[in-house]
Design a protein around this motif. Sequence first.
Motif, short mmCIF file in Angstrom:
data_model
loop_
_atom_site.label_atom_id
_atom_site.label_comp_id
_atom_site.label_asym_id
_atom_site.label_seq_id
_atom_site.Cartn_x
_atom_site.Cartn_y
_atom_site.Cartn_z
N UNK A 43 10.02 52.78 -14.05
CA UNK A 43 10.42 52.62 -12.61
C UNK A 43 11.59 51.52 -12.58
N UNK A 44 12.77 52.23 -13.30
CA UNK A 44 13.93 51.38 -13.45
C UNK A 44 13.69 49.81 -13.82
N UNK A 45 13.20 49.35 -14.90
CA UNK A 45 12.69 48.21 -15.54
C UNK A 45 14.21 47.54 -15.96
N UNK A 46 14.21 46.34 -15.83
CA UNK A 46 15.18 45.71 -16.18
C UNK A 46 14.97 44.44 -17.38
N UNK A 47 13.59 44.52 -17.75
CA UNK A 47 12.98 43.58 -18.69
C UNK A 47 13.50 44.09 -20.07
N UNK A 48 14.19 43.39 -20.92
CA UNK A 48 14.49 43.75 -22.30
C UNK A 48 13.39 44.08 -23.22
N UNK A 49 12.27 43.13 -22.91
CA UNK A 49 11.16 43.62 -23.61
C UNK A 49 10.38 44.90 -23.27
N UNK A 50 10.34 45.13 -22.14
CA UNK A 50 9.93 46.29 -21.72
C UNK A 50 10.64 47.57 -22.10
N UNK A 51 11.95 47.43 -22.06
CA UNK A 51 13.02 48.41 -22.44
C UNK A 51 12.87 48.64 -23.97
N UNK A 52 12.62 47.70 -24.67
CA UNK A 52 12.76 47.74 -26.16
C UNK A 52 11.39 48.30 -26.60
N UNK A 53 10.48 48.01 -26.07
CA UNK A 53 9.18 48.75 -26.26
C UNK A 53 8.98 50.23 -25.93
N UNK A 54 9.63 50.51 -24.68
CA UNK A 54 9.65 51.89 -24.39
C UNK A 54 10.42 52.70 -25.43
N UNK A 55 11.46 51.97 -25.85
CA UNK A 55 12.68 52.72 -26.85
C UNK A 55 11.85 53.09 -27.96
N UNK A 56 10.93 52.22 -28.55
CA UNK A 56 10.17 52.72 -29.76
C UNK A 56 9.20 53.87 -29.65
N UNK A 57 8.86 53.91 -28.42
CA UNK A 57 7.82 55.08 -27.93
C UNK A 57 8.53 56.41 -27.69
N UNK A 58 9.80 56.21 -27.33
CA UNK A 58 10.44 57.42 -26.71
C UNK A 58 10.62 58.49 -27.89
N UNK A 59 10.74 58.04 -29.12
CA UNK A 59 10.87 59.37 -30.13
C UNK A 59 9.49 59.65 -30.75
N UNK A 60 8.40 59.51 -30.32
CA UNK A 60 7.27 59.70 -30.83
C UNK A 60 6.85 61.38 -30.36
N UNK A 61 6.47 62.26 -30.69
CA UNK A 61 6.31 63.58 -30.65
C UNK A 61 5.39 63.76 -29.47
N UNK A 62 4.44 62.74 -29.25
CA UNK A 62 3.35 63.01 -28.23
C UNK A 62 3.67 62.09 -26.89
N UNK A 63 4.85 61.61 -26.82
CA UNK A 63 5.28 60.92 -25.86
C UNK A 63 6.60 61.07 -25.26
N UNK A 64 6.52 61.07 -23.91
CA UNK A 64 7.73 61.32 -23.24
C UNK A 64 7.96 60.28 -22.06
N UNK A 65 9.31 59.79 -22.26
CA UNK A 65 9.52 58.52 -21.19
C UNK A 65 10.55 59.15 -20.39
N UNK A 66 9.97 58.99 -18.87
CA UNK A 66 10.97 59.57 -17.75
C UNK A 66 11.45 58.19 -17.17
N UNK A 67 12.90 58.16 -17.15
CA UNK A 67 13.57 56.98 -16.67
C UNK A 67 13.82 57.29 -15.27
N UNK A 68 13.30 56.31 -14.16
CA UNK A 68 13.87 56.64 -12.80
C UNK A 68 15.37 55.88 -12.58
#
Length: 151
Positions: A43-68
Amino acid sequence: FAIGLLLVPVFNAPAEWLSDMWTSIEAQSGMGLGSWELVIVDDHSDSKETLDWLAQLDGLPQVRVVRMEAQRGVGGALNAGWRSCNGEFVARLDADDIAEVDRLQRQLAYLASHPSVAIVGGGFRTFRVSSELQASGGGQRHRMPCHPLLA
């Protein structure tokens, strides 16, 4: 498509919470590879910690990250995520939640054996840190009120 889909809205969640949530999803019993999918709505995070963590998951086959593109709150994030869901069933989880290891298996089994039921819920336990869940009793348990005919 996946049988079970987990929908998680996220806004500036600490990496520790996200890690605990992800670990609980990976540990789901009775859910084989390809039987579940995780849709995380940022939901339009601006925390580097959150964004970095989501970027790690974004490429996994069973994960989709939808960015607002703009912050819309939990309701707006859930609506955006819902439009991205392809699973037969959708389970809700928050970024600070830790799912019981048999949550999906039990809920999907109940729905399969009760075709007239469209929605299931569950109880929850409160805790301050994830290590409290391993302690005797595992946090304070709560059950959601339910109509007697539905119990």
